[in-house]
Design a protein around this motif. Structure first.
Motif, PDB file in Angstrom:
ATOM      1  N   PRO A 116     -11.912 -14.275  28.639  1.00  0.00           N
ATOM      2  CA  PRO A 116     -12.385 -13.180  27.783  1.00  0.00           C
ATOM      3  C   PRO A 116     -11.220 -12.289  27.374  1.00  0.00           C
ATOM      4  CG  PRO A 116     -13.761 -13.418  29.742  1.00  0.00           C
ATOM      5  CD  PRO A 116     -12.572 -14.289  29.947  1.00  0.00           C
ATOM      6  N   LEU A 117     -11.420 -11.524  26.316  1.00  0.00           N
ATOM      7  CA  LEU A 117     -10.330 -10.739  25.745  1.00  0.00           C
ATOM      8  C   LEU A 117      -9.761  -9.745  26.749  1.00  0.00           C
ATOM      9  CD1 LEU A 117      -8.635 -10.021  23.280  1.00  0.00           C
ATOM     10  CD2 LEU A 117     -10.421  -8.402  22.604  1.00  0.00           C
ATOM     11  N   PHE A 118     -10.607  -9.086  27.517  1.00  0.00           N
ATOM     12  CA  PHE A 118     -10.126  -8.092  28.476  1.00  0.00           C
ATOM     13  C   PHE A 118      -9.205  -8.731  29.515  1.00  0.00           C
ATOM     14  CE2 PHE A 118     -10.446  -5.476  32.316  1.00  0.00           C
ATOM     15  CZ  PHE A 118     -10.151  -4.232  31.800  1.00  0.00           C
ATOM     16  N   GLN A 119      -9.615  -9.881  30.057  1.00  0.00           N
ATOM     17  CA  GLN A 119      -8.783 -10.583  31.031  1.00  0.00           C
ATOM     18  C   GLN A 119      -7.521 -11.154  30.379  1.00  0.00           C
ATOM     19  OE1 GLN A 119     -11.980 -10.639  30.954  1.00  0.00           O
ATOM     20  NE2 GLN A 119     -12.785 -10.341  33.025  1.00  0.00           N
ATOM     21  N   MET A 144      -3.692 -10.377  31.470  1.00  0.00           N
ATOM     22  CA  MET A 144      -2.751 -11.417  31.892  1.00  0.00           C
ATOM     23  C   MET A 144      -1.368 -11.236  31.279  1.00  0.00           C
ATOM     24  SD  MET A 144      -4.074 -13.531  34.077  1.00  0.00           S
ATOM     25  CE  MET A 144      -3.117 -15.034  33.926  1.00  0.00           C
ATOM     26  N   THR A 145      -1.295 -10.532  30.152  1.00  0.00           N
ATOM     27  CA  THR A 145       0.017 -10.304  29.541  1.00  0.00           C
ATOM     28  C   THR A 145       0.900  -9.410  30.406  1.00  0.00           C
ATOM     29  OG1 THR A 145      -0.836  -8.413  28.281  1.00  0.00           O
ATOM     30  CG2 THR A 145      -0.922 -10.590  27.220  1.00  0.00           C
ATOM     31  N   GLU A 180     -15.971  -7.142  23.654  1.00  0.00           N
ATOM     32  CA  GLU A 180     -17.136  -6.630  24.380  1.00  0.00           C
ATOM     33  C   GLU A 180     -16.739  -5.375  25.145  1.00  0.00           C
ATOM     34  OE1 GLU A 180     -19.584 -10.570  25.621  1.00  0.00           O
ATOM     35  OE2 GLU A 180     -17.647 -10.331  26.603  1.00  0.00           O
ATOM     36  N   PRO A 181     -17.724  -4.609  25.643  1.00  0.00           N
ATOM     37  CA  PRO A 181     -17.381  -3.486  26.515  1.00  0.00           C
ATOM     38  C   PRO A 181     -16.592  -3.984  27.728  1.00  0.00           C
ATOM     39  CG  PRO A 181     -19.686  -3.377  25.832  1.00  0.00           C
ATOM     40  CD  PRO A 181     -19.159  -4.700  25.368  1.00  0.00           C
ATOM     41  N   CYS A 184     -15.509   0.341  22.657  1.00  0.00           N
ATOM     42  CA  CYS A 184     -15.405   1.734  22.234  1.00  0.00           C
ATOM     43  C   CYS A 184     -13.985   2.121  21.851  1.00  0.00           C
ATOM     44  CB  CYS A 184     -15.928   2.659  23.336  1.00  0.00           C
ATOM     45  SG  CYS A 184     -15.031   2.511  24.894  1.00  0.00           S
ATOM     46  N   ARG A 185     -13.001   1.297  22.232  1.00  0.00           N
ATOM     47  CA  ARG A 185     -11.598   1.613  21.927  1.00  0.00           C
ATOM     48  C   ARG A 185     -11.101   0.940  20.655  1.00  0.00           C
ATOM     49  NH1 ARG A 185      -9.111   0.356  27.972  1.00  0.00           N
ATOM     50  NH2 ARG A 185     -10.660   1.539  29.165  1.00  0.00           N
ATOM     51  N   LEU A 186     -11.841  -0.034  20.171  1.00  0.00           N
ATOM     52  CA  LEU A 186     -11.372  -0.817  19.030  1.00  0.00           C
ATOM     53  C   LEU A 186     -11.552  -0.049  17.722  1.00  0.00           C
ATOM     54  CD1 LEU A 186     -10.231  -3.700  18.388  1.00  0.00           C
ATOM     55  CD2 LEU A 186     -12.571  -4.309  17.750  1.00  0.00           C
ATOM     56  N   THR A 187     -10.458   0.077  16.963  1.00  0.00           N
ATOM     57  CA  THR A 187     -10.488   0.708  15.652  1.00  0.00           C
ATOM     58  C   THR A 187     -10.096  -0.318  14.590  1.00  0.00           C
ATOM     59  OG1 THR A 187      -8.177   1.422  15.831  1.00  0.00           O
ATOM     60  CG2 THR A 187      -9.866   2.927  16.658  1.00  0.00           C
ATOM     61  N   ASP A 188     -10.201   0.086  13.334  1.00  0.00           N
ATOM     62  CA  ASP A 188      -9.821  -0.807  12.239  1.00  0.00           C
ATOM     63  C   ASP A 188      -8.363  -1.246  12.361  1.00  0.00           C
ATOM     64  OD1 ASP A 188     -12.343  -0.642  11.197  1.00  0.00           O
ATOM     65  OD2 ASP A 188     -11.837   0.838   9.665  1.00  0.00           O
ATOM     66  N   ASP A 189      -7.483  -0.290  12.622  1.00  0.00           N
ATOM     67  CA  ASP A 189      -6.052  -0.605  12.679  1.00  0.00           C
ATOM     68  C   ASP A 189      -5.729  -1.558  13.825  1.00  0.00           C
ATOM     69  OD1 ASP A 189      -5.611   1.037  10.505  1.00  0.00           O
ATOM     70  OD2 ASP A 189      -5.183   2.806  11.746  1.00  0.00           O
TER      71      ASP A 189
END
Length: 302
Positions: free
Chosen positions: A32-35, A39-40, A63-64, A68-73
């Motif tokens: 998943p994106l958070f993990q 990992m980076t 996903e949460p 809530c942190r994701l913006t257009d930029d």
């Protein structure tokens, strides 16, 4: 000589310990994106592998707690630097800061998106979604599924337009697919079109005539159909809770349960009410006890 050998052996052992196992690089694309972002921070070799490999970024699912942190930029930077125009699945779950402008810019740079899921993205408008779907439907692109539940202001006219765009797109895809099947005489699952009667997650409720998520009852011989505001359903199994003979039970999270599902779920040690599986993370574990305490009882107990 022996000291030099010992030093060489130590260096080899340190290098073998510091370098990650090769199998780890094969699972990066499935994280998943958070993990994946976490990992980076592990080591330079894994960070380089994630940043330089396009495979983990072809399916972007936010996903949460990242929503809530994701913006257009941030979204555009991620897509441009990572996906490089080859994005196939874009799923933005409850990303309330994503606007029509951000979505259209991402879609314009990634025309091969097959699944567009933006449920709960309340800053998007129906017109912005239609613009994105229209772009993806042009030039024989194949958009299979669209999830827009939770976007405000969607009316029947918007839904009809979206169905026309997706159905036209699927018709073009089926024509091209039939040519491939005819020439290759095969029915490989990788070539089959994902035939579904509901490519869009919302529909017009037959009872209130509003555009919402519409559900069918899983009961045998029950033909009830409607949104969750018109028909009360068990939050676990989805059967309709209608009629005076139906035993309706409450959960700690105030969702309705049928008696069969209520009996299967673990109960609070004090009030003897269960949490549904959707809200099971609200349970408070008690030290020295095998059960749990619901949030209301936990507040009263403290």
């Amino acid at each position: 000589m022996e000291e030099n050998k010992d030093e060489e052996t130590c260096l080899e052992e340190r290098s073998s310990i510091s370098s990650p196992h090769e199998s780890l690089f094969f699972v990066l694309a499935y994280l998943p994106l958070f993990q994946l972002l976490s990992m980076t921070q592990v080591c330079k070799s894994i960070r380089d592998a994630i940043n330089n490999d396009i495979l983990p970024w072809m399916n972007l699912i936010v996903e949460p707690p990242l929503s809530c942190r994701l913006t257009d930029d941030i979204l555009i930077e991620l897509v441009v630097s990572k996906a490089k125009g080859r994005l196939q699945i874009l799923a933005l779950i409850n990303c309330v800061k994503i606007t029509d402008d951000g979505l259209s810019r991402v879609v314009a740079q990634n025309p091969h998106i097959t699944k567009l899921h933006v449920p709960g993205c309340t800053s998007l408008s129906p017109e912005g979604v239609i613009k994105a779907v229209k772009f993806l439907s042009e030039n024989n692109h194949n958009l299979n599924t669209l999830e827009i539940n939770g976007i405000y202001g969607i009316h029947k006219e918007h839904l009809q337009t979206l169905h026309k765009l997706i159905n036209h797109n699927q018709t073009q895809h089926n024509q091209d697919l039939n040519k491939i099947l005819y020439h290759e005489y095969t029915k490989s699952s990788t070539l089959k079109h994902n035939d579904t009667n509901r490519p869009i997650d919302v529909d017009v409720c037959p009872k209130c005539d509003e555009v919402r998520m519409v559900f069918d009852c899983p009961r045998i011989h029950c033909e009830c159909r409607g949104c969750d505001l018109c028909i009360t359903r068990c939050i676990e199994c989805g059967i309709c809770l209608r009629g005076s003979d139906e035993e309706v039970e409450e959960s700690c999270c105030e969702d309705m349960l049928c008696l069969e599902c209520w009996l299967k779920l673990p109960k609070c040690n004090f009030c003897n009410k269960p949490y549904c599986n959707k809200h099971a993370d609200q349970q408070h574990r008690v030290l020295g006890s095998i059960g749990f305490v619901c949030d209301a009882c936990h507040s009263n107990f403290n």
